[in-house]
Enzyme design. Structure first.
Site, PDB file in Angstrom:
ATOM      1  CG  HIS A  93      36.293 -43.301  -5.226  1.00 20.65           C
ATOM      2  ND1 HIS A  93      36.588 -44.125  -4.160  1.00 20.65           N
ATOM      3  CD2 HIS A  93      34.967 -43.458  -5.465  1.00 20.65           C
ATOM      4  CE1 HIS A  93      35.483 -44.734  -3.772  1.00 20.65           C
ATOM      5  NE2 HIS A  93      34.487 -44.357  -4.549  1.00 20.65           N
ATOM      6  NE  ARG A 124      27.699 -38.131  -3.785  1.00 17.40           N
ATOM      7  CZ  ARG A 124      28.407 -39.132  -3.281  1.00 17.40           C
ATOM      8  NH1 ARG A 124      27.795 -40.135  -2.654  1.00 17.40           N
ATOM      9  NH2 ARG A 124      29.715 -39.157  -3.408  1.00 17.40           N
ATOM     10  CB  CYS A 140      25.488 -44.245  -2.354  1.00 14.59           C
ATOM     11  SG  CYS A 140      23.981 -43.358  -2.764  1.00 14.59           S
ATOM     12  CB  SER A 141      28.845 -45.964   1.690  1.00 19.22           C
ATOM     13  OG  SER A 141      30.157 -45.763   2.180  1.00 19.22           O
ATOM     14  CD  GLU A 202      30.548 -47.223  -6.291  1.00 21.57           C
ATOM     15  OE1 GLU A 202      31.087 -46.660  -5.310  1.00 21.57           O
ATOM     16  OE2 GLU A 202      29.333 -47.126  -6.535  1.00 21.57           O
TER      17      GLU A 202
END
Length: 286
Positions: A93, A124, A140-141, A202
């Site tokens: 990231h 989040r 989301c992960s 991603e």
């Protein structure tokens, strides 16, 4: 032997500059076997120096997020979703690494609907490293580089990861979201900087599920939750576009799904025909 694995590390302070810390690998767990190679021998990986300010990230990155950044090993893939190896969540990231090495990792986005066909959204947590306090889809992960989450047959590895993270983030127990109830509808590839330092690159699996569940959000991961109808989501998108309310921002991956897929897939949710919408052969580059 893979050259990109660390399981136990020590920290060494640079004598010439005490603000610098180097992460030094010692050994993986004695009982650990690499899920692909079967190797459990020592692995040494070269890290750039990490400053104390980087680890604390000006106080934004809390202890939970720091731990996950260095303990979680994401699955590195190419643009055709072939597994290349793995790297820390931290490296995956960091925009500098993403741009310099074209690091791309596998991810998933869960869209959970209740029996009224309302979509569960989450905001989040403010301590999230990327895109804090934005509204997004249910969960989301990333599937991690572990045997149970590398299974590619029937997308089982990603489904296992989704079940794990729904518990971690929202307190949804496994019995409420059986892995065989997730319907993978597609894959998309995207890149999105967050704040200049952090970002996302991603290959994202889009998983839909219709279940009534009990929720117990984890405040380390989630600031708020709400169910929305199709019309309520359209209003939320309008507010986000207008930019008048700083509290209404949408994650870039969620917005891509909303703009490209969600409304037509919502029809299939309501009609009970989700499998008809599935296209797992195409990787949408958005």
């Amino acid at each position: 032997m893979s050259a990109s694995r660390i399981y136990i590390v020590s920290l060494r302070v640079d004598d010439s500059d005490p603000s610098l810390i180097y992460m030094l690998p010692i050994y993986p767990s004695p009982s650990y076997l690499d899920p692909i190679s079967g190797d459990n021998s020592p692995v040494f990986r070269v890290f750039s120096a990490v400053t104390m300010a980087d680890l604390n990230d000006d106080g934004i990155m809390d202890a939970v997020q720091r731990r996950l950044m260095f303990e979680d090993e994401c699955i590195l893939v190419d643009e055709n979703d072939r597994v290349l190896g793995h790297d820390t969540k931290y490296n995956c990231h960091l925009m500098e690494k993403i741009e310099a090495e074209n690091l791309l990792h596998r991810a998933f986005s869960v869209f959970l609907f209740n029996s009224k066909y309302e979509l569960l959204l989450q905001q989040r947590s403010k301590t999230k490293v990327t895109f804090p306090l934005v509204w997004t889809n249910t969960c989301c992960s990333h599937p991690l580089y572990r045997e149970s989450e590398l299974i590619e047959e029937n997308v089982l590895g990603v489904r296992n990861a989704a079940q794990r993270k729904l518990l971690d983030e929202l307190g949804v127990v496994a019995e409420d979201v059986p892995v065989n109830e997730f319907t993978p509808l597609g894959r998309m590839l995207y890149k999105a900087p967050s704040d200049g330092k952090w970002g996302e690159h991603e290959l994202d699996y889009l998983l839909f599920i219709v279940r009534d569940v009990k929720l117990q959000p984890n405040p380390d991961e989630v600031a708020d939750i709400k169910y929305v109808s199709r019309e309520e989501l359209k209003e939320l998108v309008k507010k986000a576009d207008a930019g008048d309310d700083e509290a209404v921002k949408l994650s870039p991956w969620f917005r891509l799904v909303v703009d490209n897929f969600l409304m037509k897939w919502w029809d299939h949710v309501e009609n009970g025909t989700l499998t008809e919408a599935a296209d797992m052969k195409t990787i949408h580059k958005l």
